[in-house]
Design an enzyme around this catalytic site. Structure first.
Site, PDB file in Angstrom:
ATOM      1  N   ALA A  63      11.768  -4.725   6.456  1.00 47.15           N
ATOM      2  CA  ALA A  63      12.550  -5.948   6.212  1.00 47.15           C
ATOM      3  C   ALA A  63      14.004  -5.637   6.553  1.00 47.15           C
ATOM      4  O   ALA A  63      14.416  -4.476   6.557  1.00 47.15           O
ATOM      5  CB  ALA A  63      12.417  -6.353   4.761  1.00 47.15           C
ATOM      6  N   GLY A 104       8.092  -3.324   5.562  1.00 47.61           N
ATOM      7  CA  GLY A 104       7.531  -4.609   5.983  1.00 47.61           C
ATOM      8  C   GLY A 104       6.829  -4.508   7.319  1.00 47.61           C
ATOM      9  O   GLY A 104       5.968  -5.321   7.652  1.00 47.61           O
ATOM     10  N   GLU A 107       3.436  -3.412   6.469  1.00 46.57           N
ATOM     11  CA  GLU A 107       2.824  -4.544   5.752  1.00 46.57           C
ATOM     12  C   GLU A 107       2.438  -5.656   6.714  1.00 46.57           C
ATOM     13  O   GLU A 107       1.393  -6.288   6.581  1.00 46.57           O
ATOM     14  CB  GLU A 107       3.786  -5.044   4.676  1.00 46.57           C
ATOM     15  CG  GLU A 107       3.947  -4.034   3.547  1.00 46.57           C
ATOM     16  CD  GLU A 107       5.042  -4.407   2.601  1.00 46.57           C
ATOM     17  OE1 GLU A 107       6.226  -4.440   3.024  1.00 46.57           O
ATOM     18  OE2 GLU A 107       4.758  -4.676   1.438  1.00 46.57           O
ATOM     19  N   GLU A 127       9.913   2.064   0.860  1.00 44.67           N
ATOM     20  CA  GLU A 127      10.696   1.210  -0.032  1.00 44.67           C
ATOM     21  C   GLU A 127      11.200   1.948  -1.276  1.00 44.67           C
ATOM     22  O   GLU A 127      12.285   1.689  -1.767  1.00 44.67           O
ATOM     23  CB  GLU A 127       9.884  -0.002  -0.467  1.00 44.67           C
ATOM     24  CG  GLU A 127       9.659  -1.042   0.606  1.00 44.67           C
ATOM     25  CD  GLU A 127       8.434  -0.756   1.457  1.00 44.67           C
ATOM     26  OE1 GLU A 127       7.956   0.387   1.488  1.00 44.67           O
ATOM     27  OE2 GLU A 127       7.967  -1.705   2.114  1.00 44.67           O
TER      28      GLU A 127
END
Ligand code: T1G
Length: 699
Positions: A63, A104, A107, A127
């Site tokens: 992200a 992300g 993911e 993360e």
């Protein structure tokens, strides 16, 4: 639709390419574009399958961390909603993972139905290193693909796995050959008959896991994650994946992710992520600035520091010549280096072959004439200005004109040392921290005469050695030690006034440091601190020093090296116990000094120690000895163990509020005199309601 997403059809396959340099981060625009293109493909009758990939060397680095503090636009789906659009897609969606898929990025790949991965690619969920947990389904999908144990290791540890292992673990379906995209397109067409395979629906890998397993995992990580929340929340989220329905797990993950993301500890760790990258940005030095090659190095002084510095070069594959005044000294120095490597081999951290390779890169000599062709020399003899000037003069005569001459001094004036040579533009400071082969920090000291080329070469060398190099100016103790000495003095004064060393250490340890100032003193040696103070008394006669340290020194208790200092170390243990002899010395000396001892609260101990650091950091900034406040944070994290989840002294100061800190430091100024005078910068920023983050040093 969006310029960070490229789309094209390859036959009946829609290829969505994320093109958002420099890291293909999942920004709001990327998330929006992905959702729009995925939906469009699902509605396109001529599209039978979809491939998602990244442009350039990365799939998706995660992200966009810079957007965490921003409000998500209404037309941009949440991470979970994007993954839902993809996972519930009616046609097979294949992730073609190139380079790096972190956070992300992984993911996103797991939200797809299938994954083809390029050889050498890396996938991970880092993360936790930002003080959060995966927030786009990672804690729920990774256990379904790779099993609970692997998911825990990857999510709690935060380290990546290579492509080949990702296939073995079940994270990826296939390792691509030469042409990742071609294989992914073909694979997508092969899957049309099978249709989508939603990861959320895979439960075979979840198997019944003994609840005790999670409890044991929590205990296993407790020590190394002291003070942090995210690691434990990672375990909790994976446990939910193993025990609750998928949707419930996603809801749990989202709630915890948002809470941690908005908390101070994650903000601090995100600050550190950018701060440790910012240190490489130096006004006037660009990618075009020439950099000298460093293929041959030399280190003057084969003691603890010199030997550690030499190891850094050998570890980086650079030949290094260790120099000292006698063969005996060199023999002892090489023996210590050999012992350090052998220790790593015995702990399984280094192969014997690697040790032999590195030892072969280390030569030794007592003659400067062997250094003629050296690219850089690091001087690491003891702190005596006359000796250093003599050495630099001799090096100047012995080495080729372009050789860079650096001093490892921790406090002496390198401008003065440079003036003892004919090449002041090639003279700088390379201040390593002990143990030099372990500590990541290098304070790279820029003298008034150093050329941009010299500084650019030094900063690049830090990276080559695997260090975090921070550029600082010439000043007493440069940045880190200058701040440390002030905080250490205030700690000693608190002990005069009523606190005990172990009380101070406990507060500083509980704040998140690896140890408090007195334990650190015992580790480095009370005799070392005593001699530094003698130097300072010569330089700054006006500065009152607590005589308690002198009294302890006079007992011959130098710390761990003598099995006793401030603490007593039974049987060579590294964990000291409070020593009644020391308490007696303290109480007696306080009385001699006329103090009426009083209790100190934990809050007061913390404020006096940390605010002294902060105030001195502000003085360093206003004197232009650091380029930015965040550089000071990086120095204190990598050089002194300031807890990453507090963000460094200057970031922490902004959280506390400079007005509060200014008021407290003004009180310290009254208590201790001018050496605790509030910094002008602290005063002005506090008065303007600003923080150090708002302060830009004039370049
Ligand atoms: N967001 C924003 N900027 C990023 C970024 C990111 N995730 N990753 C890198 N950058 C910038 C970086 O600041 C630098 O900028 C440039 O890219 C090159 O980076 C939902 C919420 C990928 C291994 O933690 O580990 O996903 O200085 O110098 O050495 O669950 O970048 O050029 O202006 O580091 O080749 C999780 C972070 C995010 C990975 C590449 N992901 N990045 O290393 O280059 S949270 C991460 C890295 C998340 C989800 C959660 C490294 C790298 P500038 P660089 P590099």
């Amino acid at each position: 639709m969006s310029d960070v997403i490229e789309f094209r059809k390859v036959g009946a396959v829609g290829v969505i390419t994320i093109n958002n340099p420099p890291a293909n981060a999942l920004s709001f625009a990327v998330v929006k574009g992905l959702a729009e293109h995925t939906t469009a493909c699902m509605n396109d009758e001529l599209c039978d399958a979809v491939v998602v990939t990244g442009a350039g060397k990365m799939f998706v680095a995660g992200a966009d961390i810079r957007e965490f503090n921003m409000t998500r636009p209404d037309d941009v789906p949440e991470f979970h909603d994007l993954m839902k659009v993809i996972e519930e897609g009616s046609k097979p969606i294949v992730a073609a993972v190139n380079g790096i898929a972190f956070g992300g990025g992984l993911e996103l790949a797991m939200g797809c139905h299938y994954r083809i991965i390029a050889p050498g690619a890396l996938v991970g969920q880092p993360e936790v290193k930002l003080g959060i947990i995966p927030g786009a389904g990672g804690t729920q999908r990774l256990p379904r693909l790779a099993g609970v144990e692997t998911a825990l290791d990857m999510i709690v540890g935060g380290d990546p796995v290579r492509a080949e292992e990702a296939v073995e673990l079940g994270i990826a379906d296939e390792l691509a050959g030469e042409d990742l995209l071609a294989r992914a397109v073909a694979y997508a067409l092969e899957r049309v008959a099978d249709g989508p395979r939603p990861t959320g629906g895979i439960t075979s890998r979840l198997g019944a896991v003994d609840p005790q397993y999670f409890e044991e995992y929590r205990l296993k990580i407790a020590a190394r994650t002291r003070g942090q929340e995210a690691p434990l929340e990672c375990i909790n989220a994976v446990e939910v994946a193993a025990t609750k329905p998928f949707e419930e797990g996603l809801a749990h993950e989202r709630d915890v992710f948002v809470r941690l993301r908005d908390g101070d500890k994650s903000k601090a760790m995100r600050h550190m992520f950018f701060a440790e990258r910012e240190v490489a940005k130096i006004p006037g030095i660009t990618k075009q600035t020439p950099v000298q090659k460093i293929e041959k190095a030399a280190v003057i002084g084969s003691g603890t520091m010199g030997g550690g510095i030499a190891m850094n070069f050998a570890n980086a594959g650079i030949a290094v010549n260790l120099v000292d005044v006698s063969d005996e000294a060199l023999t002892e120095g090489l023996q210590k280096i050999r012992g350090n490597y052998a220790g790593s081999v015995s702990r399984g951290r280094l192969t014997q072959e690697k040790m032999d390779e590195r030892m072969a890169l280390i030569s030794s000599t007592t003659s400067y004439s062997d250094l003629a062709d050296t690219d850089i020399v690091i001087e690491a003899v003891f702190e005596d200005m006359d000796l250093k000037k003599k050495i630099f003069g001799e090096l100047d005569a012995a080495c080729k004109p372009e050789t860079i001459l650096a001093s490892n001094t921790s406090s002496l004036d390198i401008n003065e040392i440079g003036a003892a040579t004919s090449r002041p533009d090639k003279v700088c400071g390379a201040h390593f921290f002990s143990p030099a082969n372990v500590m990541k920090l290098m304070e790279n000291v820029r003298t008034a005469a150093a050329s941009d080329e010299t500084i650019a070469t030094l900063m690049k060398l830090s990276k080559t050695l695997g260090k975090t190099g921070v550029l600082v100016g010439v000043g007493d103790g440069f940045v880190g030690n200058r701040m440390l000495h002030v905080a250490a003095r205030i700690a000693e004064f608190m002990v005069e006034e009523g606190a005990l060393p172990w009380e101070v250490d406990q507060v500083i340890y509980d704040f998140g440091f690896p140890m408090g100032p007195f334990s650190m003193n015992d580790l480095a040696g009370i005799d070392v601190r005593y001699s530094i103070r003698q130097e300072q008394l010569k330089l700054y006669g006006d500065r009152r020093q607590s005589v308690i340290l002198d009294r302890v020194y006079e007992t011959g208790r130098y710390g761990q090296k003598t099995n006793g200092g401030w603490y007593t170390y039974e049987g060579g243990s590294r964990n000291g116990t409070p020593e009644p002899i020391i308490e007696d010395i303290i109480v007696k000396t306080s009385a001699e000094l006329g103090f009426q001892r009083r209790p100190f609260s934990n809050e007061e101990i913390l404020e006096r120690y940390v605010y002294a650091l902060i105030n001195t950091g502000a003085k360093v900034l206003e004197e232009g000895l650091a380029l930015r406040a965040s550089d000071i944070d990086v120095i204190w994290h990598y050089g002194y163990g300031f807890p990453r989840y507090r963000g460094g002294p200057m970031f922490y100061a902004d959280l506390v509020g400079l007005d509060k800190i200014y008021d407290k430091v003004s009180q310290f100024h009254e208590d201790y005199g001018d050496w605790m005078k509030p910094s002008n910068l602290l005063k002005s920023l506090a008065g303007e309601g600003k923080g150090f983050a708002d302060y830009v040093v004039s370049s």
